[in-house]
Design an enzyme around this catalytic site. Sequence first.
Site, PDB file in Angstrom:
ATOM      1  CB  CYS A  68      -1.058  -0.112   1.029  1.00 39.10           C
ATOM      2  SG  CYS A  68      -0.068  -0.092   2.918  1.00 39.10           S
ATOM      3  CG  HIS A 107      -4.202   0.918   4.490  1.00 35.45           C
ATOM      4  ND1 HIS A 107      -3.358   0.010   3.511  1.00 35.45           N
ATOM      5  CD2 HIS A 107      -5.113   1.474   3.838  1.00 35.45           C
ATOM      6  CE1 HIS A 107      -4.326   0.200   2.495  1.00 35.45           C
ATOM      7  NE2 HIS A 107      -5.193   0.843   2.695  1.00 35.45           N
ATOM      8  CG  ASP A 122      -6.873   1.816  -0.160  1.00 31.81           C
ATOM      9  OD1 ASP A 122      -5.884   1.577  -0.670  1.00 31.81           O
ATOM     10  OD2 ASP A 122      -7.162   1.460   1.122  1.00 31.81           O
TER      11      ASP A 122
END
Length: 296
Positions: A68, A107, A122
């Site tokens: 991520c 995250h 995202d």
Amino acid sequence: MNIQEYFGRISYNKPHKDADLQTLTAIFQHHIQTIPFENLSMHCGEAIKLDLQSTYNKIVRKKRGGWCLEINHLLFWALQELGYDVCILGAHSYEPAENGYTAEMSHILLKVVIKGDSYIVDAGFGGAYQMWQPLMLISGKDQAQVPGIFRLMEDNGTWYFEKVKRKHYIPERGDTDFPDTPALGNIRKIYRFTLEPRHIDDFQELNTYLQVSPDNILRKKSICTLQTTNGLLALVGWTLTEMKYNCMEDTDLVNITTLTDEEVEKTLKDKFSIVLENKLVPVNVRGLPPNLVDKI
């Protein structure tokens, strides 16, 4: 770094004159269907550097994926280049085994504002809980997408991201079941976040921790997942899962194959378009939640 080179990497060749929602959605979908969520570097002896040039070289020029911190950082740069009002946010992932959210930020995600409306973007969650379109930042609204129904809930300044789970049909087993956390019913909590703007440097400690902590799931499993036009591919250790979303009413079709070491390398090349520079040591520690597409 060059935006046209990035467009080539994600196979995007449509007009992009306006920083509007339609263009954002198109770029986002190309991004998630061409750039895998993967942690293979740490399983083939490569250090992961959290600076934009290193991330760009890895993903755009070497045609790799990333986790991520890398995938969303690259998307952040691209959207800025295109004139979007975009900022980085930090989130705390939900851990089903612990029945709670991580204490520290774990995250990274993005917020994009278009004509006064805010959207959550995202591209770096991977697996079956990866959104396919930007989500309107509205509390309590069901937002249906191909992977399922996503929802954002706000409580006293904290936002909670969740998904309504669908059943999985696994032909090898000849049965249909619900993926993990049955005690929560059909809702899968994903992460919580606030709207406080962050900088990529806020995640340097996390980037280091994820690479060295023996208790981190990313150290215990070699992972590579990619969204497809109708579902997803996920390779965890030697296990390849191919999922087709909503193949039957409210049910996803799941096919699972166990590979040899040689087949792992070939699968990475053929299905994920990844050719590694160093030898991969596949890992999938036993005793962890078995349903890989739910845990990722």
